[in-house]
Design a protein around this motif. Structure first.
Motif, mmCIF file in Angstrom:
data_model
loop_
_atom_site.group_PDB
_atom_site.id
_atom_site.type_symbol
_atom_site.label_atom_id
_atom_site.label_comp_id
_atom_site.label_asym_id
_atom_site.label_seq_id
_atom_site.Cartn_x
_atom_site.Cartn_y
_atom_site.Cartn_z
ATOM 1 N N LEU A 318 0.839 -1.199 0.000
ATOM 2 C CA LEU A 318 0.000 0.000 0.000
ATOM 3 C C LEU A 318 0.875 1.249 0.000
ATOM 4 N N THR A 350 -4.600 4.308 -4.361
ATOM 5 C CA THR A 350 -4.399 3.277 -3.342
ATOM 6 C C THR A 350 -5.526 2.247 -3.295
ATOM 7 N N THR A 351 -6.622 2.496 -4.029
ATOM 8 C CA THR A 351 -7.799 1.633 -3.878
ATOM 9 C C THR A 351 -7.570 0.210 -4.394
ATOM 10 N N GLU A 354 -5.972 -1.556 -1.530
ATOM 11 C CA GLU A 354 -6.932 -1.628 -0.418
ATOM 12 C C GLU A 354 -7.990 -2.694 -0.682
#
Length: 367
Positions: A318, A350-351, A354
């Protein structure tokens, strides 16, 4: 990632790049079913997700530097060889990059490759030059660039008035480290040197720039002891193992992006436990002249960096947005970019990372 020690294979691998481009952590469970057959049977991935990933077509991954056993390269090679991409219905082709991050960024932005390895700092610089690429994952905030001295140097200020060897220019991170340590950088005589790190212990230079997983390991293998100085320890921001994607591909194929990174990150633990096997995969791809023993040390060194500096509450891979801000500021302060980006965070997403984690546990296989 700049050139290292395997220059003898460069011509062969560059030809491979040209041909190929004109033609491509902690885990939740063990890699029990990773074959293409398992995927088609639906045991590793849902039929709907499999079809979405197949629709993404050929995915080309361009390595940062040939088939070196570095973070983001070796684990991706292993993910392919172990069948992790097949298990997620991804058609992945891996091609060796030459170490030219600018070229990698341009190939990525043009759509000739889908994913590639570039540092966060290189990505921001590419965007500053109008090259649109998207950062999606970084394995560590500890960069590879270092300075080495002989063991009798106890403080960097002892380098005032000495001779420093570098490969064509002083790495900005190293120069910033010296400045932060109170060194009179202007008093240091800089000389351009080759790729033989033994010039340091043999006294031809008083300090030598390099990469933490390369020259120190070569010197150790030759029974030389040196001190390694890391810019990270002096407050200089950097990154390791950053992966970027073509933005248009990411927008059109979000599950494929997630699952490419899922498979690549899943292979990290495997390579930590089976390093020789993973390095052998890279050796076969590279061909004659590949230094297996040295590349085992490269992976072990970089993996240790990732593990030792991984925050307990952050998933592996991440992007640390605070580090992105720090690198952006550093690039402006050192005149590597002309002005601060209006929104440097927009260069990263960042998704994707995540979405493939449950807390800090990688979800394997995909839903």
């Amino acid at each position: 990632m700049p050139a290292r020690t395997r220059l003898a294979i460069a011509a062969t691998v560059i030809a491979t790049v040209a041909i190929g481009l004109t033609a491509c952590s902690p885990t939740a469970s063990a890699p029990s079913e990773t074959s293409a057959d398992a995927a088609s049977e639906g045991s590793a991935i849902s039929a709907e997700r499999c079809e979405l990933n197949k629709a993404a077509g050929k995915i080309n991954f361009l390595t940062g530097y040939f088939y070196q056993a570095s973070a983001s390269i070796l684990n991706t090679v292993a993910a392919d060889e172990l069948g992790y991409f097949d298990a997620l219905c991804l058609d992945v082709d891996i091609q060796p990059g030459t170490g030219d991050t600018g070229e990698n960024a341009q190939l990525l932005a043009s759509g000739q490759v889908t994913f590639t390895g570039v540092g966060e700092q290189n990505l921001i610089q590419a965007q500053d030059n109008g090259i649109d690429i998207l950062g999606i994952s970084t394995l560590s905030n500890v960069g590879l660039e270092i300075l080495m001295t002989n063991t009798d140097v106890k403080d960097l200020t002892e380098l005032d008035g000495t001779i420093l060897g570098q490969k064509g220019n002083m790495p900005p991170a190293v120069e910033a480290m010296l400045t932060n340590a109170g060194v009179d950088v202007a008093s240091i005589q800089q000389v351009v040197v080759g790729y033989d790190p033994t010039i340091l212990p043999r006294g031809q230079v008083d300090s030598l720039t390099g990469f933490i997983s390369n020259e120190p390991n070569l010197l150790e293998a030759a029974d030389f002891d040196v001190t390694v100085w890391r810019p990270f320890d002096f407050g200089v921001p950097s990154s390791l193992g950053t992966v970027a994607v073509n933005p248009a591909f990411a927008e059109a194929n979000p599950t494929a992006v997630e699952d490419f990174m899922r498979a690549s990150l899943h292979a990290i633990d495997y390579c930590d436990e089976n390093t020789e096997e993973c390095v052998e995969y890279a050796s076969v791809l590279s061909g004659e002249g590949y230094d297996v023993a040295h590349n085992i040390k490269i992976w072990e060194t970089e993996s240790e960096i990732i593990t030792e500096n991984q925050p307990a509450d952050r998933p592996v891979g991440l992007v640390d947005t605070a580090n992105v801000d720090a690198i952006s500021d550093f690039l402006v302060e050192t005149d590597q970019i002309t002005k601060a980006p209006a929104d440097v965070q927009s260069y990263f997403d960042t998704t994707f990372i995540e979405n493939i984690y449950d807390g800090t546990t990688l979800i394997w296989p995909a839903p």
